[in-house]
Scaffold this active site. Structure first.
Site, PDB file in Angstrom:
ATOM      1  N   ASP A 110     -14.812  29.962  -2.249  1.00 39.86           N
ATOM      2  CA  ASP A 110     -14.226  29.092  -3.254  1.00 39.86           C
ATOM      3  C   ASP A 110     -15.250  27.999  -3.560  1.00 39.86           C
ATOM      4  OD1 ASP A 110     -12.440  28.026  -5.063  1.00 39.86           O
ATOM      5  OD2 ASP A 110     -10.731  28.152  -3.714  1.00 39.86           O
ATOM      6  N   GLU A 166       2.057  19.965 -12.049  1.00 44.00           N
ATOM      7  CA  GLU A 166       1.864  20.892 -10.933  1.00 44.00           C
ATOM      8  C   GLU A 166       0.588  21.674 -11.205  1.00 44.00           C
ATOM      9  OE1 GLU A 166       5.000  23.773 -10.574  1.00 44.00           O
ATOM     10  OE2 GLU A 166       5.084  24.164 -12.720  1.00 44.00           O
TER      11      GLU A 166
END
Length: 721
Positions: free
Chosen positions: A247, A459
């Site tokens: 990542d 979110e």
């Protein structure tokens, strides 16, 4: 035949990659392990940027079709359709790539290595990135993940259409603000039963080309340098042959966040030695020192490069390669009428009808002279798209969709009602400054459509621009800001109310369930979302979506967010009654089930077959989502046995009074459970099989007014793996 099944071609690519790597200097090798790999002109290697995104459409590189967010696609419960959408995404991806190559544009977000899908399990509704996933269930996530991968990568025998990437491996689902130092502690049973199945399926069935590690640690070790995950499980147990990517800047966390190393050199060496091939970021530049100091064997670096160049050869992006079948895909396919039609169909299929008291829906526009559309998501483009999004040429909000649908036949009055999460819309007001407008519109309207919920500013991922709501995660499951007050004001007007929720996760709308007669969950429905939701509201499309997540009643009933044990979480392990259960969704018609039969009454290693009939007993055409659940009942008192689990899905479209036979094959694995040593066992005892349009829980049966078919089979007990 897929390219992954063409072993001769794969072997050829790997041999060519080995020969190429053998000609490279150490400095050149290290440069190719970074996501922005420079050209090596003397070897004819073009520059390539590995970083591209396509979670629900080609992202961050100009105009492309913005499909519904991943959680919305999951609500279709439709494997075939998800592959169709992914195929459309890769078609646009190739078209854009061809255009970019024409102008020698090799920037970020311009390659064919798409870092999607996100197949993490949405174990807790507070997790901000949950809307990137296919929901809370390992089986559903596996099935949709495999088909998304196949759609992206294509079925050519020689070349990949695009390279998919299963992320984030593994045991990753928040908290966002702790991810750079967090240790997700998980039992062997939960690891193999919940967190790994979708990754295994994407590797062994989908033959996904890439796997991305997670930011966090799992049981003490950083995921991007975790030997158990990246070598023991991924390579050795599952036979993964693609490449592993970190990542972005996750390897830096080894020393700066997790504290398992002291220096960048140690972190880079740890990641490379434990199975990471490609660094999203720049820390692998330290591999030059790592190899020279003896921390990294150059042979391991060579192996990583062979994996990477094999992927590039499969994609046909090396200079000396022959043309691919995808080179002639024209730019005109991007944002084309066909793509817009598919996008609208996707948005329609994902809508979930949660409540429809007294058949208020579908609306008959001939009955209404004035309709009010109120709420912060009524005209909010951001609530259409979710995150990791592309750029649409046109966005159709709910308000615009309703206005376009009704034209001049019905007057539409509109108000944002309130800010999405603050107590005022304009900074100089005293607060709640749209309340009078809301009351007047309600008084003048025959019916009100309330548009509430969230958007990707509330979110999402830690560090998302503009996110001011708990570092991406939700603090609770309530409607934020003044939305609840505005909804109660609308209800108090006495007018019929339809609530449309746009969100990427479950909301605890218990008050609405008690007081509002009709409720739709529209998710983040994509750029065509407003048109699709209007068609559902007025009956041109019969809703067919099902919930891929549980809607809980309160935040308080959830375990601690940082607790990765599955006990008490999701429909598989929760003990409380859900507000709206996993697998639930209503229709404008009714379906009946009958003639359930099994091929055997005893489970063997060959599994068993199920047959049944489904009939549309209503007045309109509809699509049923047939679901099969299995509940194991071991005689040996096995620990942590889950509730009935989803093990089969089938979409079935039926005209009124039409009946079809539906067949399933359940392999032995459908009846098996992992134990605390991660052994996969079919326990001695029995299993109950449930088949219907929803799960076998009492709440689903009450909400739908229908039961499910049930059968029982004996299990003799044997070890599968």
């Amino acid at each position: 035949m897929d390219i992954v099944e063409n072993k001769e071609k794969l072997s050829e690519y790997r041999e060519r990659a080995k020969a190429l790597v053998a000609k490279m200097t150490l400095e050149e090798k290290v440069s190719q392990t970074l996501h922005r790999a420079p050209a090596i002109e003397r070897l004819g290697i073009p520059a390539y940027n590995w970083w591209n995104e396509a979670l629900h459409g080609v992202a961050r590189a100009g105009v492309a079709t913005v499909f519904p967010q991943a959680i919305a696609l999951a609500a279709t419960f439709d494997e075939d359709f998800v592959e169709q959408v992914a195929d459309a995404i890769s078609t646009e991806g190739r078209a854009k790539f061809n255009m970019q190559q024409k102008y020698d544009d090799r920037d970020i977000y311009k390659g064919l290595t798409f870092w999607a899908p996100n197949i993490n399990i949405f174990r807790d509704p507070r997790w901000g990135r949950g809307h990137e996933t296919f929901g809370e269930d390992p089986y559903l996530t596996s099935r949709l993940g495999v088909r998304f991968v196949k759609g992206l990568q294509g079925h050519d025998e020689t070349y990949l259409k695009a390279a998919a990437c299963a992320k984030h491996f593994a045991v990753h689902s928040g908290p966002e603000d702790l991810r750079h130092q967090f240790d997700a502690k998980v039992s062997r049973q939960d690891l193999y039963e919940t967190y790994l199945p979708a990754f295994k399926a994407c590797v062994t069935e989908g033959h996904v080309e890439a796997v991305m590690g997670a930011y966090n640690r799992t049981n003490g070790m950083p995921c991007c340098g975790n030997r158990e995950l990246l070598i023991d499980i991924l390579r050795e147990q599952w036979g993964f042959a693609g490449h592993v990517v970190s990542d972005c800047w996750a390897i830096r966390d080894f020393h700066s966040g997790h504290g398992v190393t002291q220096t960048p050199v140690e972190s880079a060496a740890m990641a490379m030695n434990n199975g990471c091939d490609l660094n999203c970021g720049d820390l692998f530049a330290y591999l030059l020192m790592g190899v020279r100091d003896g921390r990294v064997d150059e042979k391991r670096l060579d192996d990583a490069l062979v994996n990477l160049f094999t992927t590039r050869m499969k994609l046909g992006v090396m200079e000396e390669q022959e043309p691919t079948p995808f080179d002639e895909i024209p730019y005109t396919v991007v944002d084309s009428p066909d793509m817009r039609r598919l996008n609208e169909e996707a948005a329609e299929k994902c809508v979930v009808l949660l409540k429809n008291e007294d058949h208020l829906l579908p609306l008959d526009k001939k009955k209404y002279k004035t309709i009010g559309v109120i709420g912060p998501n009524a005209n909010n483009r951001k609530a259409l798209i979710g995150n990791y999004e592309g750029t649409a040429s046109r966005y159709i909000t709910i308000l615009e969709g309703i206005q376009d649908y009704l034209g001049d036949e019905v007057r539409v009055l509109a108000s944002e009602g309130c800010h999405l999460c603050k107590d005022k819309v304009t900074g100089l007001s005293q607060g709640n400054e749209r309340l009078s407008e809301v009351k007047e519109i309600c008084e003048m309207s025959d019916l009100v459509i309330a548009c509430m919920g969230l958007d990707a500013g509330l979110e999402g991922e830690e560090g998302d621009e503009g996110n001011e709501f708990a570092s991406g995660d939700k603090p609770n499951l309530s409607l934020p800001g003044l939305q609840q007050e505005i909804l109660e004001t609308i209800h108090a007007s006495g007018k019929p109310v339809v609530l449309v929720l746009l969100s990427g996760s479950a909301l605890a709308v218990s008050w609405a369930d008690e007081h509002i007669p009709a409720i739709l969950q529209g998710w983040y429905p994509g750029a065509q979302g407003g048109r699709a939701i209007a068609r559902v509201l007025f009956g041109d499309k019969n809703p067919e979506g099902r919930l891929p997540v549980t809607f809980y009643r309160t935040t308080e009933e959830l375990p601690e967010f940082t607790d990765y044990a599955m006990a008490g979480r999701t429909y598989r392990y929760m003990q409380n009654e859900a507000l709206y259960p996993f697998g639930y969704g209503l229709s404008y018609t009714k379906f009946s089930y009958g003639d359930l039969s099994l091929s055997t009454d005893r489970v063997t290693k060959e599994g068993l077959d199920i047959r049944l009939t489904v009939k549309n007993t209503g007045l309109v055409e509809g699509t049923e989502t047939v679901q099969v659940y299995v509940k194991a009942l071991p005689e040996d008192g096995a620990a942590n046995v889950p509730n009935a689990q989803l093990k089969g899905i089938c979409k079935c479209s039926l005209k009124p009074e039409e009946e079809k036979e539906v067949c399933f094959h359940l392999p032995a694995e459908a009846f098996a459970l992992y134990d605390e040593e991660a052994r996969l066992l079919v326990h001695k005892g029995c299993c109950r099989i449930f088949v219907g349009g929803h799960g076998p829980d009492a709440r689903s049966c009450k909400l739908t007014g229908t039961s499910v078919l049930e059968a029982e089979v004996s299990t003799e007990g044997f070890v599968l793996k």
